[in-house]
Motif scaffolding. Structure first.
Motif, PDB file in Angstrom:
ATOM      1  N   ALA A  45       0.471 -21.666  36.178  1.00 51.93           N
ATOM      2  CA  ALA A  45       0.637 -21.224  34.790  1.00 51.93           C
ATOM      3  C   ALA A  45      -0.685 -21.251  34.036  1.00 51.93           C
ATOM      4  CB  ALA A  45       1.672 -22.095  34.080  1.00 51.93           C
ATOM      5  N   ASP A  46      -1.514 -22.262  34.300  1.00 50.96           N
ATOM      6  CA  ASP A  46      -2.807 -22.348  33.626  1.00 50.96           C
ATOM      7  C   ASP A  46      -3.682 -21.154  33.967  1.00 50.96           C
ATOM      8  OD1 ASP A  46      -2.023 -24.757  32.509  1.00 50.96           O
ATOM      9  OD2 ASP A  46      -2.956 -25.976  34.075  1.00 50.96           O
ATOM     10  N   ALA A  47      -3.616 -20.697  35.223  1.00 53.50           N
ATOM     11  CA  ALA A  47      -4.408 -19.536  35.634  1.00 53.50           C
ATOM     12  C   ALA A  47      -3.932 -18.264  34.934  1.00 53.50           C
ATOM     13  CB  ALA A  47      -4.335 -19.364  37.153  1.00 53.50           C
ATOM     14  N   VAL A  48      -2.612 -18.150  34.723  1.00 57.54           N
ATOM     15  CA  VAL A  48      -2.079 -16.979  34.020  1.00 57.54           C
ATOM     16  C   VAL A  48      -2.577 -16.955  32.585  1.00 57.54           C
ATOM     17  CG1 VAL A  48       0.024 -15.894  33.129  1.00 57.54           C
ATOM     18  CG2 VAL A  48      -0.041 -16.732  35.485  1.00 57.54           C
ATOM     19  N   ILE A  49      -2.567 -18.097  31.917  1.00 57.56           N
ATOM     20  CA  ILE A  49      -3.048 -18.159  30.530  1.00 57.56           C
ATOM     21  C   ILE A  49      -4.518 -17.754  30.465  1.00 57.56           C
ATOM     22  CG2 ILE A  49      -3.553 -19.715  28.609  1.00 57.56           C
ATOM     23  CD1 ILE A  49      -0.597 -18.936  28.908  1.00 57.56           C
ATOM     24  N   ALA A  50      -5.326 -18.199  31.423  1.00 53.26           N
ATOM     25  CA  ALA A  50      -6.740 -17.814  31.443  1.00 53.26           C
ATOM     26  C   ALA A  50      -6.888 -16.307  31.604  1.00 53.26           C
ATOM     27  CB  ALA A  50      -7.459 -18.546  32.574  1.00 53.26           C
ATOM     28  N   GLU A  51      -6.050 -15.696  32.453  1.00 48.86           N
ATOM     29  CA  GLU A  51      -6.109 -14.246  32.632  1.00 48.86           C
ATOM     30  C   GLU A  51      -5.652 -13.506  31.386  1.00 48.86           C
ATOM     31  OE1 GLU A  51      -5.816 -13.133  37.350  1.00 48.86           O
ATOM     32  OE2 GLU A  51      -4.107 -12.735  36.040  1.00 48.86           O
ATOM     33  N   LEU A  52      -4.614 -14.004  30.751  1.00 49.63           N
ATOM     34  CA  LEU A  52      -4.131 -13.350  29.534  1.00 49.63           C
ATOM     35  C   LEU A  52      -5.208 -13.366  28.455  1.00 49.63           C
ATOM     36  CD1 LEU A  52      -0.459 -14.683  29.259  1.00 49.63           C
ATOM     37  CD2 LEU A  52      -1.229 -12.447  30.064  1.00 49.63           C
ATOM     38  N   PHE A  54      -8.329 -13.338  28.976  1.00 53.03           N
ATOM     39  CA  PHE A  54      -9.411 -12.443  29.387  1.00 53.03           C
ATOM     40  C   PHE A  54      -9.034 -10.974  29.206  1.00 53.03           C
ATOM     41  CE2 PHE A  54     -11.789  -9.969  32.533  1.00 53.03           C
ATOM     42  CZ  PHE A  54     -13.092 -10.336  32.236  1.00 53.03           C
ATOM     43  N   TYR A  55      -7.800 -10.611  29.598  1.00 53.92           N
ATOM     44  CA  TYR A  55      -7.408  -9.201  29.581  1.00 53.92           C
ATOM     45  C   TYR A  55      -6.746  -8.754  28.276  1.00 53.92           C
ATOM     46  CZ  TYR A  55      -8.422  -9.083  34.576  1.00 53.92           C
ATOM     47  OH  TYR A  55      -9.048  -9.140  35.788  1.00 53.92           O
ATOM     48  N   GLY A  56      -6.234  -9.696  27.474  1.00 54.16           N
ATOM     49  CA  GLY A  56      -5.696  -9.341  26.170  1.00 54.16           C
ATOM     50  C   GLY A  56      -4.225  -8.971  26.142  1.00 54.16           C
ATOM     51  N   PRO A  57      -3.761  -8.365  25.022  1.00 50.04           N
ATOM     52  CA  PRO A  57      -2.335  -8.092  24.794  1.00 50.04           C
ATOM     53  C   PRO A  57      -1.672  -7.239  25.881  1.00 50.04           C
ATOM     54  CG  PRO A  57      -3.583  -7.785  22.776  1.00 50.04           C
ATOM     55  CD  PRO A  57      -4.586  -7.974  23.867  1.00 50.04           C
ATOM     56  N   LYS A  58      -2.421  -6.326  26.469  1.00 49.16           N
ATOM     57  CA  LYS A  58      -1.844  -5.457  27.500  1.00 49.16           C
ATOM     58  C   LYS A  58      -1.339  -6.289  28.677  1.00 49.16           C
ATOM     59  CE  LYS A  58      -2.840  -1.498  30.478  1.00 49.16           C
ATOM     60  NZ  LYS A  58      -3.860  -0.505  30.903  1.00 49.16           N
ATOM     61  N   ALA A  59      -2.083  -7.330  29.028  1.00 48.34           N
ATOM     62  CA  ALA A  59      -1.682  -8.191  30.140  1.00 48.34           C
ATOM     63  C   ALA A  59      -0.407  -8.954  29.794  1.00 48.34           C
ATOM     64  CB  ALA A  59      -2.800  -9.167  30.476  1.00 48.34           C
ATOM     65  N   LEU A  60      -0.262  -9.354  28.522  1.00 48.56           N
ATOM     66  CA  LEU A  60       0.941 -10.074  28.098  1.00 48.56           C
ATOM     67  C   LEU A  60       2.175  -9.190  28.218  1.00 48.56           C
ATOM     68  CD1 LEU A  60       2.142 -12.636  26.885  1.00 48.56           C
ATOM     69  CD2 LEU A  60       1.642 -11.712  24.613  1.00 48.56           C
ATOM     70  N   LYS A  61       2.066  -7.942  27.812  1.00 47.24           N
ATOM     71  CA  LYS A  61       3.180  -7.005  27.933  1.00 47.24           C
ATOM     72  C   LYS A  61       3.532  -6.778  29.402  1.00 47.24           C
ATOM     73  CE  LYS A  61       4.682  -2.344  26.635  1.00 47.24           C
ATOM     74  NZ  LYS A  61       4.302  -1.084  25.956  1.00 47.24           N
ATOM     75  N   GLY A  62       2.521  -6.669  30.239  1.00 46.71           N
ATOM     76  CA  GLY A  62       2.760  -6.491  31.666  1.00 46.71           C
ATOM     77  C   GLY A  62       3.450  -7.687  32.285  1.00 46.71           C
ATOM     78  N   LEU A  63       3.132  -8.892  31.798  1.00 42.44           N
ATOM     79  CA  LEU A  63       3.764 -10.104  32.309  1.00 42.44           C
ATOM     80  C   LEU A  63       5.249 -10.109  31.992  1.00 42.44           C
ATOM     81  CD1 LEU A  63       3.729 -12.963  33.500  1.00 42.44           C
ATOM     82  CD2 LEU A  63       3.023 -13.806  31.254  1.00 42.44           C
ATOM     83  N   ASP A  64       5.608  -9.720  30.777  1.00 42.43           N
ATOM     84  CA  ASP A  64       7.021  -9.680  30.393  1.00 42.43           C
ATOM     85  C   ASP A  64       7.798  -8.720  31.290  1.00 42.43           C
ATOM     86  OD1 ASP A  64       9.056 -10.473  28.238  1.00 42.43           O
ATOM     87  OD2 ASP A  64       9.193  -8.293  28.215  1.00 42.43           O
ATOM     88  N   THR A  65       7.224  -7.563  31.547  1.00 41.32           N
ATOM     89  CA  THR A  65       7.869  -6.591  32.440  1.00 41.32           C
ATOM     90  C   THR A  65       7.996  -7.152  33.845  1.00 41.32           C
ATOM     91  OG1 THR A  65       6.951  -4.755  31.162  1.00 41.32           O
ATOM     92  CG2 THR A  65       7.702  -4.258  33.395  1.00 41.32           C
ATOM     93  N   ALA A  66       6.965  -7.847  34.316  1.00 35.23           N
ATOM     94  CA  ALA A  66       6.975  -8.409  35.659  1.00 35.23           C
ATOM     95  C   ALA A  66       8.056  -9.476  35.813  1.00 35.23           C
ATOM     96  CB  ALA A  66       5.601  -8.999  35.983  1.00 35.23           C
ATOM     97  N   LEU A  67       8.251 -10.287  34.783  1.00 35.42           N
ATOM     98  CA  LEU A  67       9.277 -11.327  34.854  1.00 35.42           C
ATOM     99  C   LEU A  67      10.671 -10.718  34.949  1.00 35.42           C
ATOM    100  CD1 LEU A  67       8.011 -13.970  32.256  1.00 35.42           C
ATOM    101  CD2 LEU A  67       8.170 -14.219  34.738  1.00 35.42           C
ATOM    102  N   ARG A  68      10.884  -9.619  34.244  1.00 33.73           N
ATOM    103  CA  ARG A  68      12.212  -9.010  34.223  1.00 33.73           C
ATOM    104  C   ARG A  68      12.492  -8.167  35.475  1.00 33.73           C
ATOM    105  NH1 ARG A  68      14.196 -10.025  29.263  1.00 33.73           N
ATOM    106  NH2 ARG A  68      12.685 -10.538  27.639  1.00 33.73           N
TER     107      ARG A  68
END
Length: 408
Positions: A45-52, A54-68
């Motif tokens: 989880a810590d690595a995901v936060i570091a990536e988010l 770095f990559y910004g809001p677009k990565a956060l939206k992609g994460l939500d889609t990936a979880l679903r």
């Protein structure tokens, strides 16, 4: 470390492993073996936060889609950290019963919603905030009441999504909410580390803090429910911990913390170990717990068909927490004694036990209710058995009805 660096300073290993000389040798040895977890976070989880970051809001939206949708449902491979986290949460441990996930946490679902919120959610959050380090982390504000009110609502929604039938199936509401809660813990760690003294052992919202939260929604929640007469059988206890072991997996807890815990007795042993490594509640803890109680009393009093005033509900919560935490812990949290309501607790417990007995008396009706819950997930209208004990008990309260309180 500078002398004025005090607001969010973590406890050293020696400071947090307190009171070991006062406990038995076996407990001391177990606590010392657990001590390395003081500095353990959640690398995935810590690595995901570091990536988010770095990559910004677009990565956060992609994460939500990936979880679903899951890894297999994505059009393109996600980033390395997100892919690693998804692989972990999508790999269902061999000990998980798929039918259990379809049914949901049937033990918690059997609790009337009002009591679940009043006792289980309040007890869990009060227990979490009893840790000074956690209270400081979660209340990094000069206005604790709004922060706690939001946290209370968030915890209630998460818990109900988690226990509902099918909630923890891949892509389900509880599954998504639990992984997001895991990422919130990682976000809190990342935020805290910005002004954390890296030379001091210990980690904010680490494995032991997360284990404390997990215990809040298992052992502590059901201690609070038992305080009002909503007890569970040994078989129900087994099912409860089987279900929440999978929640622990999704939350990123170290298996050594939750896998050995199969009943309340095992949970109490873990709780005792954590207590030896957690400082006593301080003023921040007491402020946070008082805010939790006030927020829950206010929310319940505002609910549809509420039968008690905010003040009466606050008194009731005080009694529930004193009975479930014990007098020593309650005194440390400055939870007051309310003799008039305490005298009524045996009556409330008796009425709840009678109601629960008749609600679950017929195996056929219990199975029918389960099928209906699967077909129509989510709490329905509050059953009369949930509010009848309160109506009866407070009608008999010493000193009569409070001024301005509607008659039950």
């Amino acid at each position: 470390m500078t002398a004025n660096h005090t607001p969010h300073t973590p406890h050293t290993t020696s400071e947090r492993v307190i009171g070991l000389a006062a406990v038995d040798r076996q407990t001391t040895l177990k606590a010392h073996r657990m001590a390395p977890l003081l500095t353990a976070g959640d690398p995935l989880a810590d690595a995901v936060i570091a990536e988010l970051d770095f990559y910004g809001p677009k990565a956060l939206k992609g994460l939500d889609t990936a979880l679903r949708k899951g890894l297999a449902g994505l059009d393109e491979r996600p980033s390395n950290a997100v892919a690693a986290l998804l692989k972990h949460v999508e790999t269902t441990p061999s000990w998980v019963d798929p039918l259990m996930l379809h049914r949901g946490d049937v033990v918690s679902l059997s609790v009337p919603p009002m009591w679940f919120g009043l006792c289980a959610i309040t007890g869990a959050l009060a227990h979490t905030y009893a840790s000074p380090a956690t209270a400081r982390m979660l209340l990094r504000t000069d206005r604790p009441t709004p922060a706690v009110t939001g946290r209370l609502a968030e915890a209630g929604v998460w818990a109900r999504q988690t226990i509902r039938p099918g909630g923890l199936l891949r892509g389900g509401p509880g599954y998504v909410a639990t992984v997001k809660a895991r990422l919130r813990h990682a976000r809190l760690r990342a935020t805290a580390l910005a002004d954390w003294d890296s030379g001091v052992p210990g980690l904010p919202i680490g494995q032991l803090d997360m284990a404390r939260t997990w215990l809040g929604f298992t052992l502590i929640a059901h201690h609070a429910l038992a305080a009002v007469g909503i007890d569970i059988t040994d078989e129900e206890e087994d099912r409860l911990y089987q279900y929440w072991a999978y929640v622990g997996h999704l939350l990123g807890l170290d298996e050594s913390l939750y896998k050995p815990v199969v009943d309340h007795a095992g949970a109490r042993r873990l709780q005792d170990l954590l207590d030896t490594m957690t400082p006593a509640p301080d003023d921040t803890s007491r402020t946070a717990v008082a805010a939790v109680i006030d927020a829950q009393a206010h929310a319940t009093a505002q609910a549809q068909a509420a039968v008690l005033s905010e003040e009466q509900l606050r008194d009731l919560i005080h009694c529930v927490l004193r009975r479930s935490f014990g007098n020593t812990a309650a005194d440390r949290l400055a939870i007051p004694v309310v003799p008039a309501v305490a005298d009524l607790m045996p009556l409330i417990s008796t009425l709840n036990r009678q109601a629960r007995h008749w609600q679950t008396y017929s195996p056929a009706s219990a199975e029918s209710a389960r099928r209906q819950a699967v077909q129509e997930p989510g709490p329905g209208p509050e059953p009369i058995a949930a509010v009848l004990p309160l109506c009866v008990a407070f009608q008999h309260r010493a000193g009569g009805r409070r001024s301005g309180t509607p008659a039950a």
